[in-house]
Design a protein around this motif. Structure first.
Motif, short mmCIF file in Angstrom:
data_model
loop_
_atom_site.label_atom_id
_atom_site.label_comp_id
_atom_site.label_asym_id
_atom_site.label_seq_id
_atom_site.Cartn_x
_atom_site.Cartn_y
_atom_site.Cartn_z
N ARG A 15 0.83 -1.20 0.00
CA ARG A 15 0.00 0.00 0.00
C ARG A 15 0.87 1.26 0.00
NH1 ARG A 15 -3.73 -2.76 4.10
NH2 ARG A 15 -5.52 -3.44 2.84
N SER A 16 2.00 1.23 0.72
CA SER A 16 2.87 2.41 0.76
C SER A 16 3.51 2.68 -0.59
CB SER A 16 3.96 2.21 1.82
OG SER A 16 4.85 1.16 1.45
N ARG A 17 3.61 1.64 -1.44
CA ARG A 17 4.16 1.85 -2.79
C ARG A 17 3.11 2.36 -3.76
NH1 ARG A 17 6.49 -3.29 -1.86
NH2 ARG A 17 5.16 -4.22 -3.46
N GLY A 18 1.89 2.52 -3.31
CA GLY A 18 0.84 3.09 -4.14
C GLY A 18 0.12 2.09 -5.01
N LEU A 19 0.23 0.78 -4.72
CA LEU A 19 -0.49 -0.21 -5.52
C LEU A 19 -1.98 -0.13 -5.23
CD1 LEU A 19 1.85 -3.33 -5.11
CD2 LEU A 19 1.80 -1.70 -6.98
N SER A 20 -2.77 -0.46 -6.24
CA SER A 20 -4.23 -0.43 -6.07
C SER A 20 -4.66 -1.55 -5.14
CB SER A 20 -4.92 -0.57 -7.43
OG SER A 20 -4.66 -1.85 -7.99
N GLU A 21 -5.81 -1.34 -4.48
CA GLU A 21 -6.31 -2.34 -3.55
C GLU A 21 -6.65 -3.65 -4.27
OE1 GLU A 21 -6.64 -2.44 -0.26
OE2 GLU A 21 -5.63 -0.49 -0.11
N ARG A 74 -5.13 -4.91 -6.94
CA ARG A 74 -3.87 -5.61 -7.22
C ARG A 74 -3.28 -6.21 -5.94
NH1 ARG A 74 -0.06 -5.93 -11.16
NH2 ARG A 74 2.11 -6.18 -10.48
N ILE A 75 -3.36 -5.45 -4.85
CA ILE A 75 -2.84 -5.95 -3.57
C ILE A 75 -3.60 -7.21 -3.15
CG2 ILE A 75 -2.69 -5.44 -1.10
CD1 ILE A 75 -2.14 -2.54 -1.86
N PHE A 76 -4.92 -7.18 -3.31
CA PHE A 76 -5.73 -8.31 -2.89
C PHE A 76 -5.46 -9.55 -3.75
CE2 PHE A 76 -9.56 -10.90 -3.08
CZ PHE A 76 -9.79 -11.14 -1.74
N VAL A 77 -5.46 -9.36 -5.07
CA VAL A 77 -5.34 -10.51 -5.98
C VAL A 77 -3.92 -11.06 -6.02
CG1 VAL A 77 -5.57 -11.28 -8.37
CG2 VAL A 77 -7.28 -9.75 -7.39
N MET A 78 -2.94 -10.17 -6.16
CA MET A 78 -1.56 -10.60 -6.39
C MET A 78 -0.79 -10.91 -5.10
SD MET A 78 -1.51 -10.71 -9.62
CE MET A 78 0.24 -11.10 -9.80
N HIS A 79 -1.24 -10.35 -3.98
CA HIS A 79 -0.47 -10.53 -2.75
C HIS A 79 -1.28 -11.26 -1.67
CE1 HIS A 79 2.85 -8.02 -4.19
NE2 HIS A 79 1.91 -7.22 -4.70
N ALA A 80 -2.38 -10.66 -1.23
CA ALA A 80 -3.13 -11.25 -0.12
C ALA A 80 -3.76 -12.59 -0.50
CB ALA A 80 -4.22 -10.27 0.34
N PHE A 81 -4.40 -12.66 -1.65
CA PHE A 81 -5.09 -13.89 -2.04
C PHE A 81 -4.10 -15.03 -2.26
CE2 PHE A 81 -7.26 -16.76 -5.00
CZ PHE A 81 -8.44 -16.97 -4.30
N ARG A 82 -2.98 -14.75 -2.92
CA ARG A 82 -1.99 -15.79 -3.15
C ARG A 82 -1.38 -16.26 -1.83
NH1 ARG A 82 3.52 -15.41 -6.88
NH2 ARG A 82 4.32 -17.48 -6.30
#
Length: 315
Positions: free
Chosen positions: A212-218, A220-228
């Motif tokens: 989030r601090s790098r400005g990624l969209s929510e 993208r954060i959810f699909v590419m990071h949290a979900f994986r």
């Protein structure tokens, strides 16, 4: 990777040896005599001498260890024997019913994914909201209701009252809908709550705040990071609960008269058809082992930290 596969191969040899012996022993110790089925005692008048002669011909009078050794030699040659009832090769009968079982399993897994991923994700994103409460109630109901009872409700509702869908046999996609819904909804409740819990844990990690601090969209954060990051626990539980899924397939196939290997083996148990029962156990045991191996490998892919630890251990 090669070392892992070699280790898994050694494990499968020991596993198959153990499962063949245990299953062979329990099948032979179960009540009932297959010679009575072969001779059609209920329909024909058969003397005790004929029964004893057939038992000797089939090798049932030999010690169990000798019977197991002879059967194991045939198994090593990939000869599963012939059915006592139909006289057909066991492998041919299993391969005939296997496509229907795979279709039903795939349909149930598709229903489970379509239900658990949206509900689990929405429950995690809207924690303690009305969406979370609804998903919790639905998951509890899904986990508590037996698959056969759910299937009976679907048969009465969609097959008898409204006459929308067929309730027996295998005749195209329509025949697959009710069995798939029955089994898929029965197993989806557990994965809704598990995915929600795993997602909440992932969303609270440091790497999410860093993203989030790098400005990624929510999104993208959810699909590419949290979900994986939340998938390994879910996949692990799926590998462990695969046996219950196979058991559910058997129940649903019998309930809907679906001509898969589950219904086939239930008929074989009732008729004391030892070769068919033994062949089914081995096929299912091998299938469970292969799926669990795939789960282990996927876990290493989805969790790079585990892969790094294994490299350090081997170095």
């Amino acid at each position: 990777m090669i070392r892992i596969l070699i280790r898994k191969f050694a494990e499968v040899l020991l596993f198959m040896l153990f499962i063949t012996f245990i299953s062979f022993l329990f099948i032979r110790l179960a009540p009932g005599d297959p010679t009575l089925t072969i001779l059609n005692v209920d329909e024909l008048s058969v003397s005790q001498e004929q029964i004893e002669a057939l038992r000797e011909e089939m090798g049932f009078n030999k010690p169990l260890l000798v019977q197991y050794g002879l059967w194991l030699l045939d198994f090593v040659r990939l000869d599963f024997g012939q059915s006592y009832v139909t006289g057909q090769p066991v492998m041919e009968m299993i391969l005939t019913g296997l496509p229907a079982t795979l279709e039903l399993t795939a349909g149930a897994l598709l229903v489970m994914l379509l239900v658990s991923i949206p509900l689990g994700s929405l429950a995690a994103l809207h924690r303690n909201s009305w969406i979370d409460q609804i998903s919790r109630i639905l998951s509890i109901i899904g986990a508590a209701v037996p698959s056969f009872w759910l299937g009976l409700i679907f048969i009465d509702l969609f097959g008898v009252r409204f006459n929308w869908l067929p309730t027996m046999g295998r005749d195209g996609l329509q025949s697959l809908l009710l069995p798939s819904l029955t089994l898929g909804l029965a197993i989806s409740g557990v994965y809704v709550r598990l995915l929600r819990s795993s997602l909440l844990d992932s969303l609270s990690q440091e790497f999410i705040r860093a993203a989030r601090s790098r400005g990624l969209s929510e999104r993208r954060i959810f699909v590419m990071h949290a979900f994986r990051h939340s998938l390994p626990p879910v996949i692990t539980v799926f590998g462990v609960s695969l046996g219950s899924l196979i058991g559910g397939v058997v129940v649903v196939e019998v309930l809907f008269a679906y001509p898969g290997i589950g219904k086939l083996v239930v008929d074989a148990i009732r008729q004391r058809d030892y070769p068919l029962i033994q062949g089914y156990i081995l096929i299912m045991a091998g299938f469970v082992f292969v799926v669990n191996t795939a789960v282990d490998l996927s876990y290493r892919y989805l969790n790079p930290e585990m892969k790094l630890k294994e490299r350090e251990a081997w170095s």
